[in-house]
Design a protein around this motif. Structure first.
Motif, short mmCIF file in Angstrom:
data_model
loop_
_atom_site.label_atom_id
_atom_site.label_comp_id
_atom_site.label_asym_id
_atom_site.label_seq_id
_atom_site.Cartn_x
_atom_site.Cartn_y
_atom_site.Cartn_z
N LYS A 1 -18.77 2.82 19.11
CA LYS A 1 -19.92 2.49 19.93
C LYS A 1 -21.39 2.21 19.02
O LYS A 1 -22.18 1.76 19.68
CB LYS A 1 -19.87 3.96 20.87
N ALA B 1 -13.88 7.33 21.57
CA ALA B 1 -14.37 8.07 22.93
C ALA B 1 -13.70 7.57 23.86
O ALA B 1 -13.61 6.21 24.11
CB ALA B 1 -16.00 7.71 22.90
N GLU C 1 -22.45 0.73 27.56
CA GLU C 1 -21.33 0.51 26.90
C GLU C 1 -20.47 -0.92 27.45
O GLU C 1 -20.44 -0.98 28.64
CB GLU C 1 -20.55 1.46 26.39
MG MG Z 1 -16.34 4.31 26.52
#
Ligand code: MG
Ligand code: ATP
Ligand code: MG
Length: 406
Positions: free
Chosen positions: A124, A169, A287
């Motif tokens: 990320k 994540a 995201e």
């Molecule tokens: Mg995610």
């Protein structure tokens, strides 16, 4: 799960298309969770064959897949063996062994979206660096390697401060919020310390969270689904409303940001772009997911082409379908795990039973063998004349058992 099927013919690129229905290619999906399961459901309507690779014998996609190879999508030798059986490789999770995908691409294996895309997205922090290079609006962010740097970030960005794991994540596992400097070290501990890589984001004071599913075909054509509102509780998606109730200008802006973000990535498939709408009318990107996404589940009932059908069309090289809504409104409500074991299943099944009494409601159960708190077990989609009417119907579905309030 069976390994007795004759699947190696999929490697002959010139074989008779009638063998595999609409597509000559068997689609290999890394991961066999609910997204893989819903890909299989869409595939069966189009006579496309989907194979899944998942370590769990009883994964949600297993019963519906053309074939299920039991093994880890994070193990190099396994992914290579799986890839050899498929005409095109895709993913239902970004947490796969990307180095192997890169190697396979060099050997001529077709991965959609491209391994380069998955490499950027699965970290990320790297994702944020990438999008900032492309001028996509984001919350401010920085890498942190120790407590000193984190304190400095806190001074710069203020509190609450969002601390995130760079990798692995999902559903908010990997996020921790520090409300003050005093909470920093415990938040970092919750995320397992600095060892696996952390970064911080400035708190985004959003008034709504939005999402856009963007599809790209192999011919590079791009189509966007209508902008939806996503409602999260404790970092996990709880509900989706389609279409979002915001001025036209905001919808246009959300679409433009999503389009631009996906244009910066390579490969075919559907992508989800998660966005924040701030009070002053800014859109910030949260995201991107390189695959079908929870914010697009409503499309199964509400759009001419579901996100799952669209993903398959895209990766095998069929023309993209119409992403527009065929019903004025939809609400998707996630059935999240409650108590472990039997009592939790009972609540979920009661909700499904009630959903069947609601006009325009469709239940989806993912058939996970174990229930855990906050785990996505299924969802219900309501379609109808307006989001307001559907909110009232959902309320009646959730009337009791701690489900009286939305
Ligand atoms: Mg995610
Ligand atoms: P997913 O299941 O969507 O992959 P994830 O675990 O990757 O989720 P994020 O999307 O980073 O987690 O964050 C989950 C939620 O936390 C967001 O949808 C939003 O509600 C909240 N959130 C994330 N980043 C911020 C931020 N910078 N400021 C405020 N809230 C945030
Ligand atoms: Mg998210």
């Amino acid at each position: 799960s069976c390994d007795s099927h004759e699947t190696d013919s999929s490697h002959r690129k010139d074989d008779d298309s009638s063998v595999h229905g609409l597509s000559k290619k068997i689609v290999g999906v890394l991961g066999g969770g609910q997204l893989g399961r819903m890909l299989c459901q869409a595939a069966s309507k189009m006579a496309i064959k989907v194979m899944v690779l998942d370590p769990s014998e009883n994964c949600p996609a297993s019963a519906l897949a053309y074939d299920h190879m039991v093994g880890s999508f994070d193990d190099s030798a396994t992914v290579e063996e799986f890839a050899k059986r498929c005409g095109v490789l895709t993913v239902e999770t970004e947490h796969v062994d990307v180095a192997t995908l890169e190697k396979l691409e060099q050997q001529g294996i077709d991965c959609e979206p491209k391994a380069s895309t998955i490499r950027i997205i699965q970290d990320k922090y790297l994702q944020k660096v990438h999008f900032s290079r492309y001028g996509i609006p984001l919350p401010e962010f920085m890498e942190i390697n120790n407590l000193e740097e984190t304190k400095r970030a806190g001074e710069l960005y203020g509190y609450p401060l969002m601390i995130k794991s760079k990798r692995l994540a999902y559903d908010g596992r990997g996020n921790a919020v520090a409300k003050s400097e005093g909470e920093l070290s415990s938040a970092i501990d919750v995320l397992g310390g600095f060892g696996h890589g952390l970064y911080v984001e400035k708190w985004a004071p959003f008034i709504k969270e939005l999402a856009v599913i963007v599809a790209r075909g192999r011919d590079n054509s791009i189509l966007c689904y209508p902008v939806v509102e996503t409602i999260h509780k404790e970092n996990i998606c709880h509900m989706v409303k389609a279409p979002v109730d915001v001025p036209w200008r905001i919808r246009k802006l959300a679409n433009d940001v999503a389009y631009k973000a996906i244009s910066s990535l390579e490969g075919a498939g559907v992508f989800a772009v998660e966005l924040f709408l701030t009070r002053d009318g800014q859109i910030l990107l949260n995201e991107v997911a390189p695959r079908p996404h929870n914010s697009g589940h409503h499309t199964i009932e509400s759009c001419y082409t579901s996100q799952f059908e669209q993903h398959l069309r895209a990766v095998v090289g069929l023309p993209l379908g119409d992403p527009s809504m065929k019903t004025p409104a939809a609400i998707m409500y996630n059935l999240l795990g409650e108590d472990e074991g039997e009592p939790g299943f009972k609540v979920a099944h009661q909700l499904i039973a009630r959903a069947l009494e609601i006009p325009g409601a469709t239940a989806h159960w993912y058939d996970k063998t174990e229930m855990r708190r906050q785990r996505k077990m299924g969802h219900v989609t309501l379609v109808g004349p307006s989001v307001g009417v559907l909110e009232a119907r959902l309320k009646s579905m959730l009337r009791e058992e701690g489900y009286e309030n939305l």
